[in-house]
Design an enzyme around this catalytic site. Structure first.
Site, PDB file in Angstrom:
ATOM      1  N   GLY A  71       0.803  -1.214   0.000  1.00 54.52           N
ATOM      2  CA  GLY A  71       0.000   0.000   0.000  1.00 54.52           C
ATOM      3  C   GLY A  71       0.833   1.260   0.000  1.00 54.52           C
ATOM      4  O   GLY A  71       0.464   2.262  -0.624  1.00 54.52           O
ATOM      5  N   THR A  72       1.973   1.239   0.687  1.00 54.55           N
ATOM      6  CA  THR A  72       2.818   2.430   0.768  1.00 54.55           C
ATOM      7  C   THR A  72       3.354   2.809  -0.605  1.00 54.55           C
ATOM      8  O   THR A  72       3.329   3.987  -0.998  1.00 54.55           O
ATOM      9  CB  THR A  72       3.978   2.202   1.747  1.00 54.55           C
ATOM     10  OG1 THR A  72       3.446   1.972   3.058  1.00 54.55           O
ATOM     11  CG2 THR A  72       4.908   3.407   1.793  1.00 54.55           C
ATOM     12  N   GLN A 168      -7.585  -0.282   4.215  1.00 52.85           N
ATOM     13  CA  GLN A 168      -8.379  -0.809   5.331  1.00 52.85           C
ATOM     14  C   GLN A 168      -9.843  -1.018   4.970  1.00 52.85           C
ATOM     15  O   GLN A 168     -10.544  -1.786   5.632  1.00 52.85           O
ATOM     16  CB  GLN A 168      -8.294   0.138   6.538  1.00 52.85           C
ATOM     17  CG  GLN A 168      -6.914   0.307   7.123  1.00 52.85           C
ATOM     18  CD  GLN A 168      -6.381  -0.947   7.808  1.00 52.85           C
ATOM     19  OE1 GLN A 168      -7.110  -1.921   8.027  1.00 52.85           O
ATOM     20  NE2 GLN A 168      -5.104  -0.945   8.134  1.00 52.85           N
ATOM     21  N   HIS A 190      -1.720  -7.878   2.772  1.00 54.50           N
ATOM     22  CA  HIS A 190      -1.574  -8.432   4.122  1.00 54.50           C
ATOM     23  C   HIS A 190      -2.595  -7.898   5.116  1.00 54.50           C
ATOM     24  O   HIS A 190      -2.701  -8.397   6.239  1.00 54.50           O
ATOM     25  CB  HIS A 190      -0.146  -8.237   4.646  1.00 54.50           C
ATOM     26  CG  HIS A 190       0.196  -6.849   5.072  1.00 54.50           C
ATOM     27  ND1 HIS A 190       0.307  -6.490   6.394  1.00 54.50           N
ATOM     28  CD2 HIS A 190       0.480  -5.736   4.364  1.00 54.50           C
ATOM     29  CE1 HIS A 190       0.651  -5.213   6.479  1.00 54.50           C
ATOM     30  NE2 HIS A 190       0.762  -4.730   5.255  1.00 54.50           N
ATOM     31  N   THR A 226      10.944  -7.371 -11.921  1.00 53.25           N
ATOM     32  CA  THR A 226      10.263  -8.656 -12.022  1.00 53.25           C
ATOM     33  C   THR A 226       9.173  -8.758 -10.961  1.00 53.25           C
ATOM     34  O   THR A 226       9.400  -8.482  -9.779  1.00 53.25           O
ATOM     35  CB  THR A 226      11.260  -9.809 -11.852  1.00 53.25           C
ATOM     36  OG1 THR A 226      12.261  -9.700 -12.861  1.00 53.25           O
ATOM     37  CG2 THR A 226      10.569 -11.154 -11.958  1.00 53.25           C
ATOM     38  N   CYS A 307       3.247   1.605  11.703  1.00 55.33           N
ATOM     39  CA  CYS A 307       4.297   2.068  10.792  1.00 55.33           C
ATOM     40  C   CYS A 307       5.139   3.160  11.422  1.00 55.33           C
ATOM     41  O   CYS A 307       5.471   4.155  10.808  1.00 55.33           O
ATOM     42  CB  CYS A 307       3.674   2.561   9.495  1.00 55.33           C
ATOM     43  SG  CYS A 307       2.758   1.270   8.619  1.00 55.33           S
TER      44      CYS A 307
END
Length: 370
Positions: A71-72, A168, A190, A226, A307
């Site tokens: 997501g970051t 979220q 995740h 890749t 985070c």
């Protein structure tokens, strides 16, 4: 009773067994998705099947999905890849958005953490500069859901593009990117019971994007390097898992009834929230000490975002909501998920009650001594 109760799904959710199986199969496959031989074509097929699965999660064509490392990275690509003159964000965004650029303009929120539509309208009205607005779908700390439909309408009425960090929100509530009219969204595997290290930026057709990683031509030249085949396959497998969030919401609501009886204040409880999240506090109980005490009792929770390099810091979200420092410094977050049970709720409440009673006993002792 379980020895360990995990209640930090918003940080990362336990991986589904079916995801492990899918990833194991992908790991046993030799082949680069960019190779033209048989093994490469088979790897490409696995990846494109996963792309279709992720696309179905948010109801978009599969060619809108660009796989990233999470997501970051998806947020960074959205905020830096679109050619605009300014970027507006809310004051309750995740650090992945807040730290994506140095020139962000920040919009205020109300006491529940909901972005001010009036402030958004004012910021866009009469300004002809090319603008991107980024508003989180659901806050990772409070779980509060933003009024995305109204936000999109305001943005598009003024010619602005709109991105949402939906990490979220997607997979925990009904979410349709096309119906909402969003231009870009960010996703992460995740948070949904998939593997860490894989996510996606979903970009509507016709929107030009400059890649951050410019090598190799992968992801239709939107993200060089890749592809993480096993992670992507795991992402696809995770979104296929069925979640009963009505049952999870019932567990969350039951927990809140019991902690409020102990004196807890629940942040954002009067507005719409994702069904698995509760962020609450009892003043005078330091967040970090609660997290440590619960950890020793066998309960895994957090003090907000995961985070922050493993350290408990003051929540910028609660500050933006106008919560006083003494209460904000006592906040902890419980976030449930696919393997949460009533037994977990009972275990947590027992452990939390003991902490509250110890703190209250110390206060009484100090008061009597004075």
């Amino acid at each position: 009773m379980k020895n360990i109760v995990y209640m930090d799904h918003n940080a990362t959710a336990p991986i589904y067994p079916a995801v492990v199986d899918a990833m194991t199969h992908a790991l046993s496959h030799v082949g680069n998705p960019s190779s033209v031989h048989r093994s490469g074509r088979e790897a490409r097929k696995l990846m494109e099947e996963a792309r279709e699965q992720v696309a179905r999660l948010v109801n978009v064509p599969s060619d809108w999905v660009i796989f990233t490392s999470g997501g970051t990275e998806a947020d960074a690509l959205a905020l830096n890849g679109v050619d605009v003159d300014r970027v507006l964000v809310s004051s309750v965004e995740h650090a992945a958005v807040m730290q994506a650029r140095d020139d962000l303009e920040v919009l205020e929120v109300d006491k529940n953490g909901v972005v001010s539509l009036e402030a958004l309208e004012k910021a866009l009205k009469g300004d002809d500069r090319a603008t991107l607005v980024s508003i989180v779908g659901a806050n990772n700390e409070t779980g509060v859901i933003q009024p995305l439909k109204e936000i999109v309408e305001i943005c598009h009425a003024h010619g602005a593009l709109i991105h949402s960090d939906a990490v979220q929100l997607a997979g925990k509530c009904d979410f349709d990117m096309q119906s909402l009219g969003l231009d870009l969204i960010s996703l992460s595997a995740h948070k949904l019971g998939g593997p860490q290290g894989v996510g996606a930026l979903v970009k509507r057709a016709g929107l030009t994007l400059t890649p951050l990683n410019k090598g190799g031509g992968q992801e239709r030249s939107m993200r060089g390097g890749t592809e993480n085949l096993s992670g992507i396959v795991g992402f696809g497998a995770a979104v296929e898992e069925k979640r009963d969030f009505s049952a999870i919401k019932a567990l969350r609501d039951e927990l809140e009834v019991q902690i409020k009886a102990l004196g807890a204040v629940v942040f954002g409880e009067t507005v719409e929230r994702i069904p698995n999240t509760s962020y609450f506090a009892i003043e005078g109980m330091a967040s970090e000490r609660q997290v440590m005490a619960l950890d020793l009792a066998g309960v895994m929770v957090s003090a907000g975002s995961a985070c922050s390099s493993g350290k408990v810091k003051a929540s910028h979200v609660l500050k933006a909501m106008g919560v006083k420092d003494e209460l904000a410094g006592s906040a902890i977050r419980v976030s449930l998920g696919w393997n949460s049970t009533k037994e977990d709720i009972d275990f947590f409440v027992q452990a939390y009650t003991k902490i509250v009673e110890r703190v209250q006993a110390r206060k009484t002792s100090h008061s009597n001594a004075a």
